[in-house]
Design a protein around this motif. Structure first.
Motif, PDB file in Angstrom:
ATOM      1  N   SER A  67      -1.453  61.935  70.625  1.00 40.80           N
ATOM      2  CA  SER A  67      -1.446  62.264  72.046  1.00 40.80           C
ATOM      3  C   SER A  67      -1.103  61.020  72.851  1.00 40.80           C
ATOM      4  O   SER A  67      -1.460  59.900  72.480  1.00 40.80           O
ATOM      5  CB  SER A  67      -2.796  62.839  72.488  1.00 40.80           C
ATOM      6  N   VAL A  68      -0.383  61.251  73.934  1.00 40.20           N
ATOM      7  CA  VAL A  68      -0.088  60.204  74.905  1.00 40.20           C
ATOM      8  C   VAL A  68      -0.974  60.469  76.115  1.00 40.20           C
ATOM      9  O   VAL A  68      -0.892  61.523  76.741  1.00 40.20           O
ATOM     10  CB  VAL A  68       1.394  60.204  75.305  1.00 40.20           C
ATOM     11  N   ILE A  69      -1.841  59.517  76.425  1.00 38.48           N
ATOM     12  CA  ILE A  69      -2.748  59.642  77.563  1.00 38.48           C
ATOM     13  C   ILE A  69      -2.397  58.549  78.568  1.00 38.48           C
ATOM     14  O   ILE A  69      -2.323  57.371  78.208  1.00 38.48           O
ATOM     15  CB  ILE A  69      -4.219  59.519  77.135  1.00 38.48           C
ATOM     16  N   ASP A  75      -3.355  53.080  74.146  1.00 37.39           N
ATOM     17  CA  ASP A  75      -2.813  53.210  72.801  1.00 37.39           C
ATOM     18  C   ASP A  75      -2.958  54.672  72.369  1.00 37.39           C
ATOM     19  O   ASP A  75      -3.963  55.318  72.677  1.00 37.39           O
ATOM     20  CB  ASP A  75      -3.573  52.310  71.817  1.00 37.39           C
ATOM     21  N   SER A  76      -1.970  55.187  71.664  1.00 33.77           N
ATOM     22  CA  SER A  76      -2.038  56.569  71.198  1.00 33.77           C
ATOM     23  C   SER A  76      -2.787  56.635  69.882  1.00 33.77           C
ATOM     24  O   SER A  76      -2.553  55.837  68.966  1.00 33.77           O
ATOM     25  CB  SER A  76      -0.632  57.154  71.029  1.00 33.77           C
ATOM     26  N   THR A 131      -2.640  64.139  79.847  1.00 30.01           N
ATOM     27  CA  THR A 131      -2.501  64.060  78.391  1.00 30.01           C
ATOM     28  C   THR A 131      -1.369  64.962  77.916  1.00 30.01           C
ATOM     29  O   THR A 131      -1.278  66.121  78.320  1.00 30.01           O
ATOM     30  CB  THR A 131      -3.798  64.504  77.703  1.00 30.01           C
ATOM     31  N   LEU A 132      -0.512  64.416  77.048  1.00 28.09           N
ATOM     32  CA  LEU A 132       0.508  65.199  76.364  1.00 28.09           C
ATOM     33  C   LEU A 132       0.294  65.045  74.862  1.00 28.09           C
ATOM     34  O   LEU A 132       0.150  63.923  74.363  1.00 28.09           O
ATOM     35  CB  LEU A 132       1.919  64.725  76.724  1.00 28.09           C
ATOM     36  N   VAL A 144      -8.687  64.481  81.758  1.00 30.48           N
ATOM     37  CA  VAL A 144      -9.168  63.637  80.660  1.00 30.48           C
ATOM     38  C   VAL A 144      -9.238  64.495  79.400  1.00 30.48           C
ATOM     39  O   VAL A 144      -9.362  65.718  79.475  1.00 30.48           O
ATOM     40  CB  VAL A 144     -10.532  63.028  81.003  1.00 30.48           C
ATOM     41  N   HIS A 145      -9.168  63.856  78.236  1.00 34.57           N
ATOM     42  CA  HIS A 145      -8.924  64.620  77.010  1.00 34.57           C
ATOM     43  C   HIS A 145      -9.810  64.164  75.867  1.00 34.57           C
ATOM     44  O   HIS A 145     -10.170  62.983  75.765  1.00 34.57           O
ATOM     45  CB  HIS A 145      -7.448  64.453  76.605  1.00 34.57           C
TER      46      HIS A 145
END
Length: 356
Positions: free
Chosen positions: A191-193, A206-207, A253-254, A272-273
């Motif tokens: 995930s990219v946050i 950092d992912s 998040t993606l 948020v994730h």
């Protein structure tokens, strides 16, 4: 740019564990929080001084809530966008309603990302059994049928492996409006946050490499390793485009699959994730603190790593009862969400382990 100073009250739609952790981060920065939710209580009630029980369709209650706070945010993406629009007529809401509209509709979400140049699984809309059978002919029978709205942690989904599975899959999702997605061959999930401030500044964490079990996130680990790290520039570029196109303010998040063709977009969450919970101890500024900073118009904090390696593990159901054993390792950081019933499949907490 509107700045909300410490001492002000932040309104949060939803009182679950994400609302709880946002409220904790807000308190550390000197803010008060006020929860609005249909339920009478929840995990956030332990840490937020005010809670209003109200329906998201109750315009009068929403207006009174908006008038009691300086800014409103939300902890989950299944809030009716019309409720956010009502709130926005009375005050500041971050992120806005458009992010919800895109994230709540899987078909709209896929089309939105494709229009921005992102790579997705092959997909087709499904409104009937005939649509499903035609989609299988185009995409292939190795696919996943997902309800177009709602559903998380693997809910609202049915896997297909043969054309003969169509009827069973259609019935399994209760014949709802859906999307058929072809299988993606991938090696890892990540995930990219990011946090995007009201001034448009973006910072990435950092992912993490994410591992799911039975459709529920099990672990998130950073560093993620060379495969994921090699695909981050492309994934981050897409995430930035999404955030800018939505004029997004807050944490976004993606989720991606790391494939031989590059990062394949899976879905987005305007909040948020779970895969960013490791940032509470593992990053210099957590996703929760930076979400508060962003929605209040404050400068964003440093998202760098605070340890050489960080692993977050979800505690599902009865796993939360192992708190004594978890705490016996001084490298562990335990977070329990205060939920009273440890049902199977229910996220009861998480534990983060730092390697310095």
């Amino acid at each position: 740019m509107t700045t909300i100073p410490p001492g002000s009250t932040i309104g949060i739609l939803g009182g679950g564990q994400l609302g709880r952790m946002i409220a904790i981060a807000a308190a550390q920065l000197g803010y008060r929080t006020h929860i609005y939710a249909p339920e009478s209580s929840g995990p956030a009630a332990d840490v937020s001084p005010r809670w209003t029980q109200g329906a998201y369709e109750d315009a009068d209650a929403l207006a009174a809530f908006a008038d009691s706070v300086a800014v409103v945010t939300y902890e989950f993406e299944n809030v009716d966008p019309s409720a956010v629009e009502v709130l926005a007529t009375h005050g500041l809401v971050r992120p806005g309603a458009q992010a919800l509209r895109v994230a709540q509709d899987r078909l709209a979400e896929k089309r939105f990302v494709c229009d921005l140049g992102g790579l997705t699984a092959p997909f087709a809309p499904v409104e009937s059994l005939d649509d499903l059978e035609e989609a299988i002919d185009r995409i292939g029978s190795r696919a996943i049928l997902k309800t177009n709205r709602m559903g998380y942690d693997g809910k609202g989904q049915a896997r297909l492996s043969d054309p003969g599975d169509a009827v069973g899959a259609w019935n399994a999702i209760q014949r709802q409006s859906a999307i058929l997605e072809g299988f993606v061959t991938f090696a890892q999930e990540f995930s990219v946050i990011l946090a995007r401030g009201a001034d448009g500044q973006i910072r990435f964490w950092d992912s993490a490499a994410n591992v799911h079990t039975d459709g529920i996130l099990d672990t998130s680990t950073v560093p993620a390793g060379p495969l994921i790290e090699g695909q981050l520039p492309e994934a981050r570029a897409l995430a930035s485009k999404v955030a800018d196109a939505l004029d997004y303010v807050g944490v976004l998040t993606l989720e991606f699959f790391a494939s031989a063709d590059g990062p394949v977009f899976n879905e987005m969450a305007p909040r948020v994730h779970n895969s960013g919970h490791w940032t509470i101890e593992g990053a210099l500024t957590s996703q929760f603190e930076n979400h508060v900073r962003a929605i209040c118009g404050l400068p964003l904090g440093d998202t760098g790593l605070a340890a050489a390696k960080v692993e977050m593990r979800n505690l599902i159901g009865a796993q939360a009862n192992d708190w004594r054993q978890i705490l016996s390792d001084p490298a562990n950081h335990l977070h329990l969400y205060g939920k009273h019933e440890a049902r199977p499949g229910r996220k009861m907490g998480h534990v983060t382990r730092l390697t310095l």
